[in-house]
Motif scaffolding. Structure first.
Motif, PDB file in Angstrom:
ATOM      1  N   LEU A  91      40.455  60.092  33.368  1.00  0.00           N
ATOM      2  CA  LEU A  91      40.480  60.149  34.834  1.00  0.00           C
ATOM      3  C   LEU A  91      39.127  59.688  35.337  1.00  0.00           C
ATOM      4  CD1 LEU A  91      41.861  61.024  37.478  1.00  0.00           C
ATOM      5  CD2 LEU A  91      40.870  63.294  37.132  1.00  0.00           C
ATOM      6  N   THR A  92      39.078  58.489  35.905  1.00  0.00           N
ATOM      7  CA  THR A  92      37.769  57.923  36.233  1.00  0.00           C
ATOM      8  C   THR A  92      37.755  57.165  37.552  1.00  0.00           C
ATOM      9  OG1 THR A  92      36.058  56.381  35.462  1.00  0.00           O
ATOM     10  CG2 THR A  92      38.310  55.853  34.888  1.00  0.00           C
ATOM     11  N   THR A  93      36.564  56.977  38.076  1.00  0.00           N
ATOM     12  CA  THR A  93      36.346  56.206  39.298  1.00  0.00           C
ATOM     13  C   THR A  93      36.487  54.712  39.038  1.00  0.00           C
ATOM     14  OG1 THR A  93      34.596  57.808  39.789  1.00  0.00           O
ATOM     15  CG2 THR A  93      34.709  55.871  41.186  1.00  0.00           C
ATOM     16  N   PHE A  94      36.247  54.321  37.789  1.00  0.00           N
ATOM     17  CA  PHE A  94      35.994  52.920  37.537  1.00  0.00           C
ATOM     18  C   PHE A  94      37.209  52.083  37.162  1.00  0.00           C
ATOM     19  CE2 PHE A  94      32.224  55.426  36.655  1.00  0.00           C
ATOM     20  CZ  PHE A  94      31.409  54.932  37.650  1.00  0.00           C
ATOM     21  N   ALA A  95      37.543  51.150  38.024  1.00  0.00           N
ATOM     22  CA  ALA A  95      38.665  50.244  37.789  1.00  0.00           C
ATOM     23  C   ALA A  95      38.153  49.027  37.033  1.00  0.00           C
ATOM     24  CB  ALA A  95      39.290  49.848  39.110  1.00  0.00           C
ATOM     25  N   ARG A  96      37.571  49.271  35.886  1.00  0.00           N
ATOM     26  CA  ARG A  96      36.988  48.176  35.116  1.00  0.00           C
ATOM     27  C   ARG A  96      37.803  47.922  33.858  1.00  0.00           C
ATOM     28  NH1 ARG A  96      30.937  50.656  35.487  1.00  0.00           N
ATOM     29  NH2 ARG A  96      30.519  50.083  37.660  1.00  0.00           N
ATOM     30  N   PRO A  97      38.310  46.697  33.746  1.00  0.00           N
ATOM     31  CA  PRO A  97      39.078  46.344  32.558  1.00  0.00           C
ATOM     32  C   PRO A  97      38.322  46.687  31.282  1.00  0.00           C
ATOM     33  CG  PRO A  97      39.231  44.599  34.177  1.00  0.00           C
ATOM     34  CD  PRO A  97      38.254  45.588  34.711  1.00  0.00           C
ATOM     35  N   GLY A  98      36.996  46.518  31.302  1.00  0.00           N
ATOM     36  CA  GLY A  98      36.184  46.815  30.121  1.00  0.00           C
ATOM     37  C   GLY A  98      36.328  48.267  29.686  1.00  0.00           C
ATOM     38  N   LEU A 100      38.836  50.286  30.516  1.00  0.00           N
ATOM     39  CA  LEU A 100      40.228  50.525  30.113  1.00  0.00           C
ATOM     40  C   LEU A 100      40.450  50.070  28.673  1.00  0.00           C
ATOM     41  CD1 LEU A 100      43.183  51.207  30.464  1.00  0.00           C
ATOM     42  CD2 LEU A 100      43.514  49.046  31.659  1.00  0.00           C
ATOM     43  N   ARG A 101      39.961  48.882  28.382  1.00  0.00           N
ATOM     44  CA  ARG A 101      40.126  48.363  27.020  1.00  0.00           C
ATOM     45  C   ARG A 101      39.498  49.303  26.005  1.00  0.00           C
ATOM     46  NH1 ARG A 101      38.861  42.685  26.909  1.00  0.00           N
ATOM     47  NH2 ARG A 101      40.962  42.297  26.167  1.00  0.00           N
ATOM     48  N   GLY A 110      46.408  57.686  28.458  1.00  0.00           N
ATOM     49  CA  GLY A 110      46.545  57.415  29.880  1.00  0.00           C
ATOM     50  C   GLY A 110      45.218  57.069  30.519  1.00  0.00           C
ATOM     51  N   TYR A 111      45.303  56.307  31.609  1.00  0.00           N
ATOM     52  CA  TYR A 111      44.092  55.908  32.330  1.00  0.00           C
ATOM     53  C   TYR A 111      44.416  55.949  33.811  1.00  0.00           C
ATOM     54  CZ  TYR A 111      39.736  53.219  33.044  1.00  0.00           C
ATOM     55  OH  TYR A 111      38.480  52.799  33.406  1.00  0.00           O
ATOM     56  N   LEU A 112      43.912  56.982  34.491  1.00  0.00           N
ATOM     57  CA  LEU A 112      44.238  57.197  35.899  1.00  0.00           C
ATOM     58  C   LEU A 112      42.971  57.083  36.736  1.00  0.00           C
ATOM     59  CD1 LEU A 112      46.612  58.059  37.781  1.00  0.00           C
ATOM     60  CD2 LEU A 112      45.927  60.433  37.371  1.00  0.00           C
ATOM     61  N   LEU A 113      43.077  56.421  37.882  1.00  0.00           N
ATOM     62  CA  LEU A 113      41.898  56.237  38.728  1.00  0.00           C
ATOM     63  C   LEU A 113      41.741  57.365  39.745  1.00  0.00           C
ATOM     64  CD1 LEU A 113      42.117  52.411  39.407  1.00  0.00           C
ATOM     65  CD2 LEU A 113      40.635  53.631  37.808  1.00  0.00           C
ATOM     66  N   LYS A 114      40.476  57.695  40.016  1.00  0.00           N
ATOM     67  CA  LYS A 114      40.198  58.787  40.967  1.00  0.00           C
ATOM     68  C   LYS A 114      40.558  58.412  42.390  1.00  0.00           C
ATOM     69  CE  LYS A 114      36.606  61.276  38.420  1.00  0.00           C
ATOM     70  NZ  LYS A 114      35.151  61.526  38.333  1.00  0.00           N
ATOM     71  N   PRO A 137      48.898  50.324  36.819  1.00  0.00           N
ATOM     72  CA  PRO A 137      49.562  49.025  36.625  1.00  0.00           C
ATOM     73  C   PRO A 137      48.698  47.822  37.029  1.00  0.00           C
ATOM     74  CG  PRO A 137      50.559  50.277  38.435  1.00  0.00           C
ATOM     75  CD  PRO A 137      49.605  51.184  37.768  1.00  0.00           C
ATOM     76  N   GLN A 138      47.998  47.955  38.146  1.00  0.00           N
ATOM     77  CA  GLN A 138      47.128  46.857  38.572  1.00  0.00           C
ATOM     78  C   GLN A 138      46.106  46.521  37.497  1.00  0.00           C
ATOM     79  OE1 GLN A 138      46.298  48.793  42.404  1.00  0.00           O
ATOM     80  NE2 GLN A 138      46.013  46.758  43.256  1.00  0.00           N
ATOM     81  N   LEU A 139      45.494  47.602  36.963  1.00  0.00           N
ATOM     82  CA  LEU A 139      44.446  47.453  35.974  1.00  0.00           C
ATOM     83  C   LEU A 139      45.006  46.898  34.670  1.00  0.00           C
ATOM     84  CD1 LEU A 139      41.540  48.011  36.293  1.00  0.00           C
ATOM     85  CD2 LEU A 139      41.856  50.262  35.274  1.00  0.00           C
ATOM     86  N   ALA A 140      46.210  47.370  34.320  1.00  0.00           N
ATOM     87  CA  ALA A 140      46.834  46.950  33.078  1.00  0.00           C
ATOM     88  C   ALA A 140      47.052  45.437  33.061  1.00  0.00           C
ATOM     89  CB  ALA A 140      48.162  47.674  32.884  1.00  0.00           C
ATOM     90  N   SER A 141      47.395  44.881  34.227  1.00  0.00           N
ATOM     91  CA  SER A 141      47.612  43.438  34.262  1.00  0.00           C
ATOM     92  C   SER A 141      46.281  42.690  34.191  1.00  0.00           C
ATOM     93  CB  SER A 141      48.374  43.050  35.528  1.00  0.00           C
ATOM     94  OG  SER A 141      47.574  43.291  36.658  1.00  0.00           O
ATOM     95  N   GLU A 142      45.260  43.305  34.776  1.00  0.00           N
ATOM     96  CA  GLU A 142      43.942  42.653  34.769  1.00  0.00           C
ATOM     97  C   GLU A 142      43.352  42.559  33.373  1.00  0.00           C
ATOM     98  OE1 GLU A 142      40.881  43.980  37.620  1.00  0.00           O
ATOM     99  OE2 GLU A 142      42.552  44.480  38.936  1.00  0.00           O
ATOM    100  N   ILE A 143      43.735  43.515  32.524  1.00  0.00           N
ATOM    101  CA  ILE A 143      43.092  43.583  31.213  1.00  0.00           C
ATOM    102  C   ILE A 143      43.308  42.317  30.401  1.00  0.00           C
ATOM    103  CG2 ILE A 143      44.918  44.607  29.817  1.00  0.00           C
ATOM    104  CD1 ILE A 143      42.828  46.403  28.567  1.00  0.00           C
ATOM    105  N   TRP A 144      44.434  41.634  30.648  1.00  0.00           N
ATOM    106  CA  TRP A 144      44.688  40.424  29.872  1.00  0.00           C
ATOM    107  C   TRP A 144      43.979  39.224  30.478  1.00  0.00           C
ATOM    108  CZ3 TRP A 144      45.901  42.507  25.739  1.00  0.00           C
ATOM    109  CH2 TRP A 144      46.768  43.600  25.684  1.00  0.00           C
TER     110      TRP A 144
END
Lengths: 211, 211
Positions: A91-98, A100-101, A110-114, A137-144
């Motif tokens: 559970l984090t503030t950071f929407a960073r693909p890095g 998440l990966r 799981g990876y949930l944004l604050k 979901p937004q972040l999951a697509s960004e990761i690729w």
DNA sequence: CGGAACTGATGACAAGTGTCATTGTGATGC
DNA sequence: GCATCACAATGACACTTGTCATCAGTTCCG
């Protein structure tokens, strides 16, 4: 007995790790309202949370990433290694693909944004406890699509410290390098990141979660 | 009828402003548990919160500082100006004397840090609604010993932008100044802050809440 | 009115930074 | 075994940054 799903008579046992007291308490209150969730304890850093996991063997560990002593990513790795039955929800503030990966690599489920609505938390806990993956979901697509960190360890270290105001000379001294070498690493980092100086380079790298 | 203290039959009416959804929801849950507190609404920015205050005239407004659209400090000023009966309690991450000073100047009645235990929140709301001042004691003592921002407007502006990676040349161009002048401002700022370069100066100023 | 503070400028010098070519070592990998 | 890469160094060059002295216009305060 050996079933991995929660029945109605069996609450989901949760341990919380979050360094900000106010949020920690508020999240505990939020989860405790749910009748099918039991908060066993909440802790301000990774070390204490790890001990709690060892003691209670919870179904789910909900953890922040940036914490003192031991980060949430390190904690995730340790928990997966030592107590693989416990599922980890970041559970984090950071929407960073890095991030998440790295979280997924460490074994997070799981990876949930604050900045998601608070109603999603209990739901995410339930899903994760059932064995499902919950990833923004937004972040999951960004990761690729997201490019990965092009910096080498040395470049990253030096850029981070330069970005905090350390001069070339100070860095050279404390790392036992020549000043020229330090400048070479910075020059490489600057050009890899498409920045025009060390300050901008550090900012870019920070924003992508690479420092 | 015109009494300003809350009786047992009269709940403390609260409006919440906090940009991070998860925390916003969790805080609302936390306060709603209290039998003597009623949360009228919670909002992600200053503008919406201001409208809610106009509509509901709550006893207490609990607000974060750093928010999009309108900051908590600006919000505090507006509320004090338009609806002085509503008491403002600032709830923030930042233990910066500069922020505390500005908050009190803007008319805030309380200043609570997000790394205080969550139990203190409801208590702070009660105290503030009764007309008492609630200020973090450590921070309150620092405010007198704390030096105030030595930077001029120009120095502050230029230092902020330089700290984000803009070069001297870019700043000169966009501000219609000569490069020499820009360097002079930076040099002044660096020496006033006791830093050894613009990066460190920007970091120091940021940490003190001056940027 | 006079001083103080803020803004803006110039020029010159020293110090720090960014770039490039080039060289060498050790580790990893096919 | 040879290529690739991270790490480390050197020297040279151009450019940017930091410092200092000095000057001048404006505004505001006592």
């Amino acid at each position: 007995m050996k079933s991995s799903t929660q029945t109605l008579t069996q609450k989901i046992r949760v341990v919380l790790a979050e360094d900000q007291s106010m949020l920690r308490g508020a999240l505990a209150a939020l989860l405790s309202i749910e009748t099918d969730i039991e908060v066993l304890g909440s802790f301000p850093n990774g070390e204490q949370a790890l001990q709690a996991v060892a003691k209670h063997r919870p179904h789910v560990l909900v953890t922040d990433i940036e914490m003192p002593m031991m980060s949430g990513l390190e904690l995730t790795g340790r928990v997966k290694e030592l107590y693989p039955e416990t599922r980890v929800l970041i559970l984090t503030t950071f929407a960073r693909p890095g991030y998440l990966r790295r979280a997924l690599e460490a074994g997070a489920c799981g990876y949930l944004l604050k900045d998601r609505p608070s109603e999603e938390l209990a739901d995410a806990v339930r899903q994760v406890s059932r064995g499902a993956r919950v990833v923004d979901p937004q972040l999951a697509s960004e990761i690729w699509s997201a490019e990965k960190d092009p910096l080498t360890d040395r470049e990253r270290l030096i850029l981070r410290r330069a970005g905090e105001g350390e001069t070339t000379a100070e860095l050279a001294r404390s790392l036992r390098l020549s000043e020229g070498t330090v400048r070479n690493y910075l020059s490489e980092a600057i050009s890899k990141l498409g920045a025009s100086n060390r300050i901008e380079a550090a900012r870019i790298a920070r924003n992508k979660g690479w420092l």
